[in-house]
Design a protein around this motif. Sequence first.
Motif, PDB file in Angstrom:
ATOM      1  N   ASP A  28      12.963  13.626  -1.720  1.00  0.00           N
ATOM      2  CA  ASP A  28      12.087  12.515  -2.120  1.00  0.00           C
ATOM      3  C   ASP A  28      12.751  11.545  -3.084  1.00  0.00           C
ATOM      4  N   ASP A  31      10.743   8.977  -5.293  1.00  0.00           N
ATOM      5  CA  ASP A  31       9.332   9.081  -4.914  1.00  0.00           C
ATOM      6  C   ASP A  31       8.728  10.440  -5.267  1.00  0.00           C
ATOM      7  N   PHE A  34       5.467  10.693  -7.432  1.00  0.00           N
ATOM      8  CA  PHE A  34       4.252  10.260  -6.734  1.00  0.00           C
ATOM      9  C   PHE A  34       3.715  11.384  -5.857  1.00  0.00           C
ATOM     10  N   TYR A  35       4.581  11.978  -5.046  1.00  0.00           N
ATOM     11  CA  TYR A  35       4.144  13.043  -4.141  1.00  0.00           C
ATOM     12  C   TYR A  35       3.690  14.286  -4.910  1.00  0.00           C
ATOM     13  N   ASN A 131      -1.759   6.280   8.100  1.00  0.00           N
ATOM     14  CA  ASN A 131      -1.732   7.030   6.842  1.00  0.00           C
ATOM     15  C   ASN A 131      -3.085   6.982   6.157  1.00  0.00           C
ATOM     16  N   TYR A 135      -1.898   8.116   0.766  1.00  0.00           N
ATOM     17  CA  TYR A 135      -0.624   7.750   1.371  1.00  0.00           C
ATOM     18  C   TYR A 135      -0.708   6.469   2.190  1.00  0.00           C
ATOM     19  N   ASP A 137      -0.646   3.314   1.686  1.00  0.00           N
ATOM     20  CA  ASP A 137       0.290   2.222   1.419  1.00  0.00           C
ATOM     21  C   ASP A 137       1.690   2.719   1.100  1.00  0.00           C
ATOM     22  N   VAL A 138       2.019   3.923   1.535  1.00  0.00           N
ATOM     23  CA  VAL A 138       3.316   4.522   1.228  1.00  0.00           C
ATOM     24  C   VAL A 138       4.194   4.499   2.481  1.00  0.00           C
ATOM     25  N   THR A 140       7.080   5.600   3.027  1.00  0.00           N
ATOM     26  CA  THR A 140       7.884   6.800   3.282  1.00  0.00           C
ATOM     27  C   THR A 140       7.039   8.003   3.714  1.00  0.00           C
ATOM     28  N   SER A 141       5.750   7.784   3.959  1.00  0.00           N
ATOM     29  CA  SER A 141       4.853   8.861   4.406  1.00  0.00           C
ATOM     30  C   SER A 141       4.540   8.726   5.883  1.00  0.00           C
TER      31      SER A 141
END
Length: 150
Positions: A28, A31, A34-35, A131, A135, A137-138, A140-141
């Motif tokens: 990650d 990030d 956040f996760y 998503n 998540y 607006d993420v 990378t998800s």
Amino acid sequence: MLLKRTTSNDSDFQKLVLLLDQFLRSKDDEDHDFYAQHNKTDHIKHVVVAYYEDEAIGCGAFKAFDEKSVEIKRMFVVASFRGKQVAHQIIAELEQWANELQYNSYVLETGTNNPVAIALYQKLGYKIIPNYPPYDDVATSVCLKKEKQC
């Protein structure tokens, strides 16, 4: 292999989660914080731990997502047991347990930097969906969903 249903208080689960968090931190990068805030285990009541010869080798969990769905969380298999169907069996057990509790679909989130996990989930019948929060607006998800098989 033995699968044990337990809770997030299970010491073997907690040990595996530490290994999972180390693994995710390396993937990650910036990030991770956040996760991590969305992956706390203190309120998870449904956990499966996989054992091989008394060694905890993998885990997974779920929590209610809404009244009909669960969110699969904290999936992890130690490196030396990857590619040996351990994750398949953990997910199948989690889905069965959710079915017993009258849930009929399963959602999960993983990162775009984990294509092996995405491929595994798709192989198991999960479809990529828009998503869901937090998540949504993420970039990378990746979120996935599977409906209960009749």
